[in-house]
Design a protein around this motif. Structure first.
Motif, PDB file in Angstrom:
ATOM      1  N   SER A 165       0.831  -1.205   0.000  1.00  0.00           N
ATOM      2  CA  SER A 165       0.000   0.000   0.000  1.00  0.00           C
ATOM      3  C   SER A 165       0.859   1.246   0.000  1.00  0.00           C
ATOM      4  O   SER A 165       1.898   1.295   0.647  1.00  0.00           O
ATOM      5  CB  SER A 165      -0.925  -0.003   1.221  1.00  0.00           C
ATOM      6  N   GLU A 166       0.394   2.280  -0.743  1.00  0.00           N
ATOM      7  CA  GLU A 166       1.092   3.562  -0.767  1.00  0.00           C
ATOM      8  C   GLU A 166       0.914   4.229   0.600  1.00  0.00           C
ATOM      9  O   GLU A 166      -0.143   4.132   1.219  1.00  0.00           O
ATOM     10  CB  GLU A 166       0.493   4.460  -1.855  1.00  0.00           C
ATOM     11  N   GLY A 167       1.946   4.918   1.064  1.00  0.00           N
ATOM     12  CA  GLY A 167       1.836   5.641   2.314  1.00  0.00           C
ATOM     13  C   GLY A 167       1.829   4.744   3.531  1.00  0.00           C
ATOM     14  O   GLY A 167       1.379   5.148   4.601  1.00  0.00           O
ATOM     15  N   ALA A 168       2.316   3.529   3.392  1.00  0.00           N
ATOM     16  CA  ALA A 168       2.472   2.611   4.531  1.00  0.00           C
ATOM     17  C   ALA A 168       1.184   2.410   5.321  1.00  0.00           C
ATOM     18  O   ALA A 168       1.173   2.450   6.542  1.00  0.00           O
ATOM     19  CB  ALA A 168       3.589   3.085   5.462  1.00  0.00           C
ATOM     20  N   ARG A 169       0.077   2.238   4.574  1.00  0.00           N
ATOM     21  CA  ARG A 169      -1.189   1.985   5.270  1.00  0.00           C
ATOM     22  C   ARG A 169      -1.414   0.480   5.385  1.00  0.00           C
ATOM     23  O   ARG A 169      -0.993  -0.281   4.528  1.00  0.00           O
ATOM     24  CB  ARG A 169      -2.349   2.606   4.492  1.00  0.00           C
ATOM     25  N   GLY A 170      -2.093   0.092   6.455  1.00  0.00           N
ATOM     26  CA  GLY A 170      -2.350  -1.328   6.638  1.00  0.00           C
ATOM     27  C   GLY A 170      -3.790  -1.572   7.044  1.00  0.00           C
ATOM     28  O   GLY A 170      -4.586  -0.639   7.177  1.00  0.00           O
ATOM     29  N   ASP A 171      -4.135  -2.835   7.233  1.00  0.00           N
ATOM     30  CA  ASP A 171      -5.483  -3.172   7.675  1.00  0.00           C
ATOM     31  C   ASP A 171      -5.728  -2.624   9.072  1.00  0.00           C
ATOM     32  O   ASP A 171      -4.787  -2.347   9.807  1.00  0.00           O
ATOM     33  CB  ASP A 171      -5.655  -4.697   7.697  1.00  0.00           C
ATOM     34  N   GLY A 172      -7.016  -2.528   9.433  1.00  0.00           N
ATOM     35  CA  GLY A 172      -7.349  -2.078  10.770  1.00  0.00           C
ATOM     36  C   GLY A 172      -6.986  -3.115  11.813  1.00  0.00           C
ATOM     37  O   GLY A 172      -6.749  -4.280  11.489  1.00  0.00           O
ATOM     38  N   ALA A 173      -6.918  -2.668  13.073  1.00  0.00           N
ATOM     39  CA  ALA A 173      -6.658  -3.559  14.216  1.00  0.00           C
ATOM     40  C   ALA A 173      -5.392  -4.393  14.036  1.00  0.00           C
ATOM     41  O   ALA A 173      -5.316  -5.532  14.477  1.00  0.00           O
ATOM     42  CB  ALA A 173      -7.867  -4.468  14.470  1.00  0.00           C
ATOM     43  N   SER A 174      -4.390  -3.816  13.375  1.00  0.00           N
ATOM     44  CA  SER A 174      -3.163  -4.578  13.123  1.00  0.00           C
ATOM     45  C   SER A 174      -2.362  -4.836  14.404  1.00  0.00           C
ATOM     46  O   SER A 174      -1.538  -5.748  14.438  1.00  0.00           O
ATOM     47  CB  SER A 174      -2.292  -3.855  12.093  1.00  0.00           C
ATOM     48  N   SER A 175      -2.635  -4.070  15.458  1.00  0.00           N
ATOM     49  CA  SER A 175      -1.915  -4.280  16.725  1.00  0.00           C
ATOM     50  C   SER A 175      -2.153  -5.677  17.277  1.00  0.00           C
ATOM     51  O   SER A 175      -1.310  -6.236  17.972  1.00  0.00           O
ATOM     52  CB  SER A 175      -2.366  -3.269  17.777  1.00  0.00           C
ATOM     53  N   LEU A 176      -3.341  -6.230  16.959  1.00  0.00           N
ATOM     54  CA  LEU A 176      -3.679  -7.558  17.477  1.00  0.00           C
ATOM     55  C   LEU A 176      -2.723  -8.642  16.978  1.00  0.00           C
ATOM     56  O   LEU A 176      -2.567  -9.683  17.603  1.00  0.00           O
ATOM     57  CB  LEU A 176      -5.115  -7.933  17.074  1.00  0.00           C
ATOM     58  N   GLN A 177      -2.060  -8.334  15.841  1.00  0.00           N
ATOM     59  CA  GLN A 177      -1.173  -9.339  15.258  1.00  0.00           C
ATOM     60  C   GLN A 177       0.181  -9.424  15.976  1.00  0.00           C
ATOM     61  O   GLN A 177       0.994 -10.277  15.659  1.00  0.00           O
ATOM     62  CB  GLN A 177      -0.922  -9.029  13.774  1.00  0.00           C
ATOM     63  N   PHE A 178       0.438  -8.476  16.881  1.00  0.00           N
ATOM     64  CA  PHE A 178       1.758  -8.455  17.523  1.00  0.00           C
ATOM     65  C   PHE A 178       1.655  -8.695  19.020  1.00  0.00           C
ATOM     66  O   PHE A 178       0.864  -8.040  19.704  1.00  0.00           O
ATOM     67  CB  PHE A 178       2.449  -7.114  17.244  1.00  0.00           C
ATOM     68  N   ASN A 179       2.446  -9.613  19.490  1.00  0.00           N
ATOM     69  CA  ASN A 179       2.475  -9.898  20.918  1.00  0.00           C
ATOM     70  C   ASN A 179       3.395  -8.906  21.600  1.00  0.00           C
ATOM     71  O   ASN A 179       4.610  -9.091  21.650  1.00  0.00           O
ATOM     72  CB  ASN A 179       2.962 -11.333  21.140  1.00  0.00           C
ATOM     73  N   THR A 180       2.778  -7.805  22.081  1.00  0.00           N
ATOM     74  CA  THR A 180       3.588  -6.780  22.742  1.00  0.00           C
ATOM     75  C   THR A 180       3.698  -7.054  24.241  1.00  0.00           C
ATOM     76  O   THR A 180       4.349  -6.321  24.963  1.00  0.00           O
ATOM     77  CB  THR A 180       2.982  -5.380  22.520  1.00  0.00           C
ATOM     78  N   GLY A 181       3.036  -8.138  24.690  1.00  0.00           N
ATOM     79  CA  GLY A 181       3.087  -8.493  26.106  1.00  0.00           C
ATOM     80  C   GLY A 181       4.490  -8.831  26.573  1.00  0.00           C
ATOM     81  O   GLY A 181       4.825  -8.632  27.744  1.00  0.00           O
ATOM     82  N   ASN A 182       5.323  -9.280  25.630  1.00  0.00           N
ATOM     83  CA  ASN A 182       6.685  -9.635  26.060  1.00  0.00           C
ATOM     84  C   ASN A 182       7.618  -8.434  26.222  1.00  0.00           C
ATOM     85  O   ASN A 182       8.790  -8.583  26.482  1.00  0.00           O
ATOM     86  CB  ASN A 182       7.291 -10.694  25.116  1.00  0.00           C
ATOM     87  N   TRP A 183       7.078  -7.212  26.048  1.00  0.00           N
ATOM     88  CA  TRP A 183       7.866  -5.997  26.353  1.00  0.00           C
ATOM     89  C   TRP A 183       7.822  -5.706  27.856  1.00  0.00           C
ATOM     90  O   TRP A 183       8.552  -4.872  28.357  1.00  0.00           O
ATOM     91  CB  TRP A 183       7.287  -4.759  25.655  1.00  0.00           C
ATOM     92  N   ARG A 184       6.895  -6.370  28.545  1.00  0.00           N
ATOM     93  CA  ARG A 184       6.517  -5.994  29.904  1.00  0.00           C
ATOM     94  C   ARG A 184       7.595  -6.324  30.936  1.00  0.00           C
ATOM     95  O   ARG A 184       8.224  -7.381  30.862  1.00  0.00           O
ATOM     96  CB  ARG A 184       5.229  -6.764  30.242  1.00  0.00           C
ATOM     97  N   ALA A 185       7.829  -5.387  31.890  1.00  0.00           N
ATOM     98  CA  ALA A 185       8.736  -5.679  33.008  1.00  0.00           C
ATOM     99  C   ALA A 185       7.949  -5.934  34.283  1.00  0.00           C
ATOM    100  O   ALA A 185       8.380  -6.672  35.145  1.00  0.00           O
ATOM    101  CB  ALA A 185       9.692  -4.514  33.212  1.00  0.00           C
ATOM    102  N   ILE A 186       6.768  -5.270  34.378  1.00  0.00           N
ATOM    103  CA  ILE A 186       5.888  -5.517  35.531  1.00  0.00           C
ATOM    104  C   ILE A 186       4.490  -5.829  35.007  1.00  0.00           C
ATOM    105  O   ILE A 186       4.111  -5.323  33.953  1.00  0.00           O
ATOM    106  CB  ILE A 186       5.840  -4.301  36.512  1.00  0.00           C
ATOM    107  N   ARG A 187       3.772  -6.667  35.745  1.00  0.00           N
ATOM    108  CA  ARG A 187       2.439  -7.029  35.244  1.00  0.00           C
ATOM    109  C   ARG A 187       1.342  -6.753  36.289  1.00  0.00           C
ATOM    110  O   ARG A 187       1.553  -6.898  37.489  1.00  0.00           O
ATOM    111  CB  ARG A 187       2.396  -8.483  34.803  1.00  0.00           C
ATOM    112  N   PRO A 188       0.170  -6.335  35.813  1.00  0.00           N
ATOM    113  CA  PRO A 188      -0.933  -6.062  36.750  1.00  0.00           C
ATOM    114  C   PRO A 188      -1.589  -7.352  37.220  1.00  0.00           C
ATOM    115  O   PRO A 188      -1.682  -8.328  36.483  1.00  0.00           O
ATOM    116  CB  PRO A 188      -1.902  -5.229  35.904  1.00  0.00           C
TER     117      PRO A 188
END
Lengths: 399, 106
Positions: free
Chosen positions: B10-33
């Motif tokens: 896609s031109e302008g680096a656009r992507g599908d919606g809700a693309s954050s769901l595809q990435f496991n960002t939980g492993n960035w965490r140092a402390i958890r609730p």
């Protein structure tokens, strides 16, 4: 004979008012704004149009220029037609989002009223602000006078929004010299302008809930370069679109523009290359010297990005000596147009002697006597040996 | 994975919606609730404030009202905003390594 458009009227306007007048006819959906000298009059006059109910744009009064360009991007991504204006420190303050807008391929149109970047602090004209965003991915037009600032603003919308371009456009005019001088401006009929610019047809909208999108995502070494290549290509394609829009504009006004204006260049031996308001003065002196039988000319860069390399080389390659006259300096190098012009001519077997003159920094006046002096210099430059010691000169600095 | 050409994306680096769901960002965490659901009053403040939409709720919980049921640990980055906005202080932030050890013991 000049062909007048079917309907037009003459109004007494400053360059800034002329830009605001173009905006009134275009009626952008959103205008984020922040005042800065010498641009202030553009957003002031436009806000008055909105307050008086003449136009129904959404004005967003921001707390800084960084926010102005950020709001512009947000509105543009939503599908709105967005216009704004800035100068000097304001442009410097929005530097970050200025580079993001072309990468997101947003057709924002912005008037830049050129003013020296600090420091020392100064409010008058030079092109250091415009040159600072030279490689940002914005299409950049430089206007000689208020009339052109008006016309370029109208054309910019069509260039920016063309499906093959989708890049932001900056229209430059000289601070105070153009922006604050009251002159006659030929205003095209509202309806003709409205039809000329049409309605923005965005390829996507962030507000379209049926087709959810992610915009401005992280883009690493795997795809960043590919996305940049798309912008390089769009900038190259814009050359054709700019010419098409100039042609379409000629149909409604009878004025045929080129990316670089050749003023009596065809058989000229001595040529000055310059941009913006100084060109009016140089044209007068060219006429005067032509009257004396001297083969002199002016090449005015109208579109600075994309740089009209072929037009410039064709216009200059047969000349004997050329001065690149710029209201900007490149510390540790030459001024931008000098570098680009020499690069454009490098592969031609026949090319002129070329000297870079820096002039008018911080609004230092440029008059006919200065232009005459430069043409006298050109006669000497023709026979001079040029090296790193004498290629770069400063016009009128007290030494 | 085959990488696409620049003409295929896609031109302008656009992507599908809700693309954050595809990435496991939980492993960035140092402390958890850790939510004490017995103390929780289901005021939904943490749900509204969470920048990563990582508070899990049941839309029709107790008495047919929304109820906090846990954390989406695949997307929670451990920012602590939930813990800070909680009016009854029922969300504690544990060190990730301690939480893992606790999990192993259980």
């Amino acid at each position: 004979m000049k062909q007048m458009p079917a309907k037009s009227e003459i109004k007494a306007l400053t360059g800034a008012e002329a830009a605001a007048e173009a905006m009134r006819q275009i009626q952008p959906d959103v205008v984020p704004e922040y005042p800065i000298t010498p641009q202030t009059q553009i957003v002031e006059v436009y806000s008055q149009f909105v307050a008086d109910g003449i136009v129904d744009s959404e004005i967003v009064r921001c707390e800084s220029e960084h926010s102005v360009m950020s709001v512009a991007m947000g509105a543009s991504v939503a599908g709105a037609r967005v216009m704004t204006a800035t100068s000097s420190q304001g442009l410097a303050f929005m530097f970050e989002p200025v580079f993001i807008a072309p990468s997101l391929r947003l057709p924002i149109v912005m008037n830049i009223v050129n003013r020296a970047l600090s420091g020392p602090i100064n409010i008058h004209c030079d092109h250091s602000d415009g040159m600072a965003i030279r490689d940002s991915g914005w299409i950049q037009l430089y206007s000689e006078n208020a009339q052109e600032a008006y016309e370029h603003t109208i054309m910019a919308v069509r260039i920016a929004e063309h499906p093959d371009v989708q890049l932001p456009v900056a229209i430059n005019q000289d601070g105070f010299i153009t922006s604050h001088a009251l002159v006659n401006v030929e205003i095209i009929d509202d309806k003709i302008v409205k039809d000329f610019v049409g309605v923005r047809k965005p390829a996507f909208s962030l507000l379209d809930a049926e087709k959810p999108l992610s915009v401005g995502m992280l883009d690493f070494y795997d795809y960043f370069f590919e996305h940049k290549k798309q912008t390089f290509d769009a900038m190259e394609r814009s050359r054709r679109i700019i010419r098409e829009v100039f042609d379409a504009f000629a149909k409604i006004t009878g004025k045929k523009y080129d990316m670089a204006e050749k003023y009596r260049c065809d058989d000229a031996e001595h040529i000055i290359v310059a941009m913006s308001s100084a060109c009016g003065i140089i044209k007068d002196v060219v006429d005067e010297l032509r009257g004396q039988g001297k083969k002199v000319g002016l090449l005015r860069i109208r579109v600075f990005r994309p740089f009209p390399e072929v037009e410039v080389a064709q216009a200059l390659r047969k000349a004997k000596a050329v001065i690149i006259l710029e209201r900007a300096s490149g510390f540790g190098s030459y001024s931008p147009i000098y570098n680009e012009t020499t690069a454009a001519l490098y592969h031609y077997p026949q090319k002129p002697k070329m000297v870079n003159y820096v002039f008018g920094l911080g609004g230092r006046n440029f008059g006919k006597s200065d232009a005459r002096k430069l043409f006298e210099e050109l006669e000497k430059i023709e026979g001079e040996f040029l090296d790193e010691k004498n290629k770069l000169r400063y016009l009128g600095v007290r030494e | 994975m085959t990488l696409k050409k620049y003409t295929e994306i896609s031109e302008g680096a656009r992507g599908d919606g809700a693309s954050s769901l595809q990435f496991n960002t939980g492993n960035w965490r140092a402390i958890r609730p850790d939510i004490n659901t017995k103390k929780c009053i289901n005021c939904m403040l943490c749900y509204l404030y969470c920048p990563d939409d990582a508070i899990l709720i049941k839309k029709e919980g107790k008495d047919g009202k929304p109820e906090i049921v846990g954390i989406d640990l695949e997307h929670c980055k451990g920012c602590s905003i939930c813990s800070n906005v909680c009016p009854v202080k029922c969300i504690t932030m544990d060190k990730e390594e301690d939480a893992l050890k606790k999990g192993l013991k259980e």
